[in-house]
Design a protein around this motif. Structure first.
Motif: not given
Length: 1141
Positions: A482-493, A526-533
């Protein structure tokens, strides 16, 4: 003339002429006589008459042969028929048929080799030629006979000597000679056979020379050309000869004309017994490589074949594996040599890809011999290993705004197989929702395949599958993870690290700025947020921030500028730090970061001490530990694991254990005499990349063991020594050496072999030489004699009495000293037989010039000119009868013909002198007694004998004596007489020659006899050694009145006419008287009644009438015929004379 003829007057009427002495027509063949008839008147009256008497020839001369002493002639054997041998010429003084001569071979031609022309006397060969081997000479008696009655003859002897021709080939009495010998060097000098052939020819035609014509492989044998002795000169080799030498030996005669030489051959068979002297041999030292596929039970590799030319058990080979198979995975058939993998074993290429197997072939001889071959086996791969993903499972992250083809991760895999079986392809087989990602099938790089939407799918669980052997999917093997790929999002986390802790490593001595390898990274918060956050900044926290720094954006940890990483300086190579992830809003989190400083191979191995010296006895066996070497390495792990090897100086005599560093004695023998010390360079190498090494020097000094054979500096010596060399003189020094330390050498003579000029051994001379056993000086012990010995062969051995190995204490090979004895002129010639004081010989008279009378032989045991003998004749008798044919041979020949009747002894001196300086000589008197040869025919004292004898002579009366003499001596002059043909009337006394009456004579039957009296000498001798002569004896038989007159008829009857006048012839009566002379002269008288009527003529027997006769008258008259011999003899037939009327 009165002596020859005599005339007698008979009854005063007849004048009868008689022969008064012997007539010889050959002297006078006609006499003219004047005969006178004279009366007794007074004066007497006479009448003369010429009377011619022709002498008729009688056969009274024997033929005379021109060569009275015989003939000597030589002819070659095998001449053609009709070849003229000689012509015998004879004459006869008689005439007519009495002088017609005929020639015959009367004796000595029993095999009818010769034929004689009876008219010409020419002797020729018959079609069957003479054969010298059957008969070397002929003594032919040739008789010449005239055609008289009786015939007379003479004889002579023809000696025919047959000259040899080379017409008989040599002949071997044995068709084959067989001998059996074991092969090896001990056969050199062995006599295998002595072949002998015979040739009945003589001289060079019968002299044989032997040679080996065929079968002499490698010139192993040599034959003595004269004696036929065959000797081994090279060692017999069973393998070269296949166990059998077959020699074709020829014997060739030495005919002076090479093209006419004849040859015979025989076979000499030498059967060779095999010894184990050949090592089994493989055709090549290396076989292969042979390809064997892994995973198969018991496949065949190869069938090996070693050859051994020995026979029997010596040539029978067994095979075994002796090296290169530590796991015992292979097996070989001991007889057939078939090498294969064991049936319960499957090869594994991934474990051992290649084998070098040593196979030994050993024969069954005693002791056995062996050789080896290396068989290379290459293991072929099969697809028996799954590919393995080596960096999965793995988690990676990607911004949901990541572009297509953005590389997210690289998947790595490996396969233990090789070739196409290790060729890998990658696929995403599950979890790739909407096909968001794709993977490069050969490189394993995972990239974004379409835009990501974090709010829809925040994580992908990709199943990555790797497969091998893409060309044959049916047998492909695979692995998935298995290769796990996480998708990054905004800085809300708050940034959250993907790992609760990170493990990293970096090699020591890494340069500033070198990245630290994260073992479970990369560093990611990882920051589940997106963008600059969602932007996270990283920094390090901890006590050793002087060593590392982190990129605030990427989280990549690097070596700080100025930092020195030396693993050996840390007590614990792990550095504990914390990673802090912080977004723009100040939210953060931290995780431990453990960085392990990896060892780098920066420390070489170090020996302590770096140089060492050890002592070791020579001949130490294989495996003996020489010393234990040890090196240290400050590095760790494989960088500190050491392997030992010999760099140089071992020369295959030493080995080193690669793991322990123990230095051992190798398979080769240590021999101090070959090399006294070794300087070994041992290298210790670690397993780093690249590896580092250190060296040490090991000096091995070998302690001597006295194990070497002494050996002669020169194994073969030849010296020349005068036979006069005094005892104690050193003739040669045989020096030897021994490579061992402090040897004690002693020299010994082990054999002394003396040989004469014919290379024949001479016994009893073993003590002729001695040797100084300290120095090896060979000296003369006893006086030498060149005449007895031509050379000595001395075998000398040297011993090392200090040797520790008894078997190695004696020299091999031994030294051979050949001493050639040189001659000095110390011997005078000696005549043979030794001890003779003179030469006495009897020779036959008549020896022709050139005939060998005597051969003297003197020998001089000296050699060369000192032993070359020449001869001289001294004090020769007068007459020049003798000479030397050749001064070098001692052959004394007749210079002129010797006649016993002239000389009976030839005495002289012969001198034999050598050619030395000064010359030596010997002289002996020679007494040659001339032996009489029966070479003279008996000679009668008269050329012929005549004797008249009355026919009534008494039996036994000697009528004449013949006498002959012979000029020879002894029995050869004793004469024995015989009559060739006495017709039974005459005999002869053999010893006196008296011819006597043997049976009554009858002149009326035969009035004369021509006898041949033969005188032969040498009575009792062989027929071919008696000589003879003959003489004619003419015996005239004289008449005696022993026959009565005989009338032609017993009764005469006649008739007459009556009245015939008186004087008429009535009848004539005739009587005969076989006597001669007066004994045969008849007178007739008439008796009986009526005799007066008739008259009878007393001389003619004519009866006449005296008157007229009447017809009635008949008369019976008796007529008497009376001879005039003394006494008278008469005949009285009746006579009837009737008268006719």
């Amino acid at each position: 003339m009165q002596d020859v003829f005599e005339i007698r007057t008979t009854n005063n009427s007849y004048g009868e002429v008689y022969v008064n002495s012997a007539l010889d027509r050959e002297t006078v063949d006609r006499y003219l006589l004047k005969v006178r008839a004279m009366d007794n008147g007074s004066p007497p009256r006479h009448t003369d008459l010429s009377l011619t008497i022709n002498i008729l020839d009688v056969n009274d001369n024997a033929p005379v042969i021109q060569s009275r002493n015989g003939y000597n002639i030589s002819i070659s054997e095998n001449v053609g028929g009709g070849t003229s041998v000689l012509r015998v010429i004879a004459t006869d003084q008689d005439i007519g048929s009495n002088a017609m001569l005929f020639y015959y071979i009367t004796d000595g031609n029993q095999d009818l080799t010769f034929r004689m022309d009876r008219m010409t006397g020419e002797m020729v060969t018959r079609p069957s030629p003479p054969d010298r081997e059957r008969q070397q000479h002929y003594r032919l008696q040739v008789t010449v006979e005239d055609d008289g009655t009786p015939p007379l003859s003479s004889s002579t002897t023809v000696w025919v000597y047959i000259i040899d021709e080379n017409d008989n080939p040599p002949m071997f009495p044995e068709v084959e000679y067989v001998t059996v010998l074991s092969e090896g060097p001990d056969t050199v000098g062995t006599t295998i056979a002595t072949v002998t052939a015979v040739d009945p020819d003589e001289g060079l035609n019968g002299t044989l020379r032997y040679s080996i014509a065929q079968g002499n492989l490698a010139q192993t044998f040599r034959i003595n050309a004269i004696s036929g002795k065959i000797v081994v000169v090279k060692e017999l080799d069973y393998e070269l000869s296949n166990g059998h030498y077959t020699l074709v030996v020829t014997a060739t005669d030495q005919c002076p004309i090479p093209g006419f030489r004849l040859t015979a051959s025989t076979t000499v068979s030498v059967n060779v017994i095999d010894v184990n002297d050949v090592t089994p041999t493989f055709p090549r030292a290396l076989e292969g490589p042979f390809d064997i596929t892994e995973g198969q039970p018991g496949p065949r590799v190869w069938t090996l074949k070693a050859t051994d030319e020995d026979s029997g058990l010596n040539g029978k080979v067994e095979y075994s594996i002796t090296a290169g198979d530590p796991q015992n995975e292979f097996v070989i058939s001991p007889v057939e040599g078939e090498l294969r993998v064991r049936r319960d074993v499957e090869l594994d290429r991934e474990t051992v890809p290649f084998y070098n197997i040593t196979v030994t072939a050993r024969d069954l001889g005693s002791p056995p011999r062996s050789s080896t071959v290396v068989v290379s086996v290459r293991v072929l791969d099969i697809n028996d290993n799954d590919p393995v993903l080596i960096n999965l499972p793995k988690n990676v992250s990607v911004s949901e705004g990541a572009a297509i083809h953005t590389s997210v991760a690289r998947v790595r895999a490996q396969d233990a197989d090789s070739g196409r079986n290790a060729l890998l392809t990658f696929n995403i087989t599950a979890g790739n929702t909407d096909g968001a990602f794709y993977i490069n099938d050969t490189m394993g790089v995972v990239q974004v395949n379409r835009p990501l939407d974090r709010e829809r799918v925040a994580k992908y669980m990709l199943t990555i599958t790797v497969k091998d052997n893409p060309e044959n999917p049916r047998i492909a093997r695979r692995d998935s993870d298995i290769l796990v790929i996480s998708v990054l999002d905004e800085n809300d986390n708050r940034p959250i690290f993907t790992r609760p802790s990170y493990r990293a490593e970096i090699s020591e001595n890494a340069h500033a700025g070198s990245e630290v390898t994260l073992l479970n990274g990369p560093v990611l918060a990882e920051d589940r947020d997106i963008g600059p956050n969602a932007v996270v900044r990283y920094r390090l926290m901890g006590s050793r921030l002087d060593l590392f720094t982190v990129d605030s954006v990427t989280g990549v940890v690097k070596v700080r500028q100025g930092a020195v990483l030396d693993r050996e300086a840390f007590s614990d190579p792990r550095v504990e730090l914390f990673l802090l992830g912080e977004d723009v809003g100040g939210l953060n989190s931290s995780v431990p970061l453990t960085i392990t400083i990896l060892d780098q191979n920066d420390n070489p191995p170090i020996f302590s001490p770096a140089s060492i010296t050890v002592r070791l006895p020579e001949n130490s066996p294989t495996g003996v530990v020489v010393t234990q070497l040890s090196a240290s390495d400050a590095d760790s792990g494989s960088n500190g694991w050491l392997m030992y090897r010999l760099e140089s100086g071992a020369q295959d005599r030493f080995i080193v254990d690669s793991l322990s560093g123990a230095v051992l004695v190798g398979n080769a023998t240590l021999d101090r005499e070959e090399r006294g010390s070794y300087r070994l360079v041992i290298v210790a190498t670690d397993r780093g990349t690249p590896p580092l090494s250190g060296t040490a020097t090991l000096s091995v000094v070998l302690d001597d063991i006295n194990d070497s054979r002494p050996r002669f500096l020169q194994a073969v010596h030849t010296v020349n020594v005068n036979e006069s060399t005094p005892a104690g003189t050193v003739v040669a020094t045989l020096a030897a050496e021994d490579p061992d330390l402090r040897p004690r050498l002693e020299y010994y003579i082990i054999s002394v072999e003396a040989r004469d000029d014919g290379n024949n051994p001479v016994d009893g001379l073993h003590d002729s030489f001695g040797i100084d056993f300290h120095t090896g000086s060979v000296f003369v012990r006893n006086p030498l004699n060149r005449e007895l010995v031509a050379s000595f062969e001395i075998m000398v051995s040297v011993h090392d009495n200090a040797s520790d190995v008894i078997d190695q204490s004696v020299s091999v090979p031994n030294a051979r000293l050949t001493v050639n004895v040189l001659d000095v002129n110390d011997n005078a010639p000696r005549f043979r037989p030794f001890g003779v004081s003179n030469f006495s010989e009897m020779i036959l008279e008549g020896a022709q010039p050139g005939t060998t009378l005597l051969s003297v032989s003197a020998v001089d045991p000296d050699k060369g000119p000192n032993g070359q003998v020449t001869y001289q004749l001294l004090h020769l008798p007068r007459g020049g009868y003798l000479r030397l044919e050749d001064p070098s041979t001692g052959k004394i020949v007749a210079n002129r013909t010797v006649d016993y009747e002239m000389v009976q002894w030839l005495n002289f001196t012969v001198r034999a002198q050598d050619q030395g300086s000064p010359a030596r000589s010997a002289e002996l008197p020679v007494f040659l007694r001339i032996v009489d040869v029966n070479d003279n025919n008996p000679i009668f004292t008269q050329p012929s004998y005549q004797k008249p004898v009355f026919e009534d002579v008494t039996l036994g009366t000697v009528i004449v004596t013949v006498s002959a003499t012979d000029a020879d001596s002894g029995l050869f002059s004793v004469i024995e007489y015989n009559l060739v043909d006495g017709e039974g009337k005459f005999g002869i006394t053999p010893s006196t020659g008296d011819i006597y009456i043997l049976s009554p004579l009858d002149r009326e039957t035969k009035d004369h006899y021509t006898l041949t009296a033969v005188a032969r000498d040498n009575p009792g001798g062989s027929a071919n050694n008696r000589r003879e002569n003959s003489v004619q004896v003419l015996v005239t038989v004289l008449d005696v009145n022993d026959f009565r007159p005989r009338f032609s008829e017993q009764v005469f009857s006649t008739s007459v006419f009556e009245n015939e006048p008186g004087g008429t012839s009535v009848i004539t009566l005739t009587a005969t008287d076989l006597d001669e002379g007066d004994n045969g002269l008849l007178t007739y008288s008439l008796q009986g009644p009526g005799s007066e009527v008739f008259s009878l003529d007393a001389d003619t027997g004519l009866v006449r009438s005296l008157r007229l006769l009447q017809s009635f008258e008949r008369f019976n008259l008796t007529v008497v015929a009376t001879d005039k011999g003394r006494p008278h003899c008469g005949a009285l037939p009746p006579c009837t004379s009737p008268s006719s009327m």
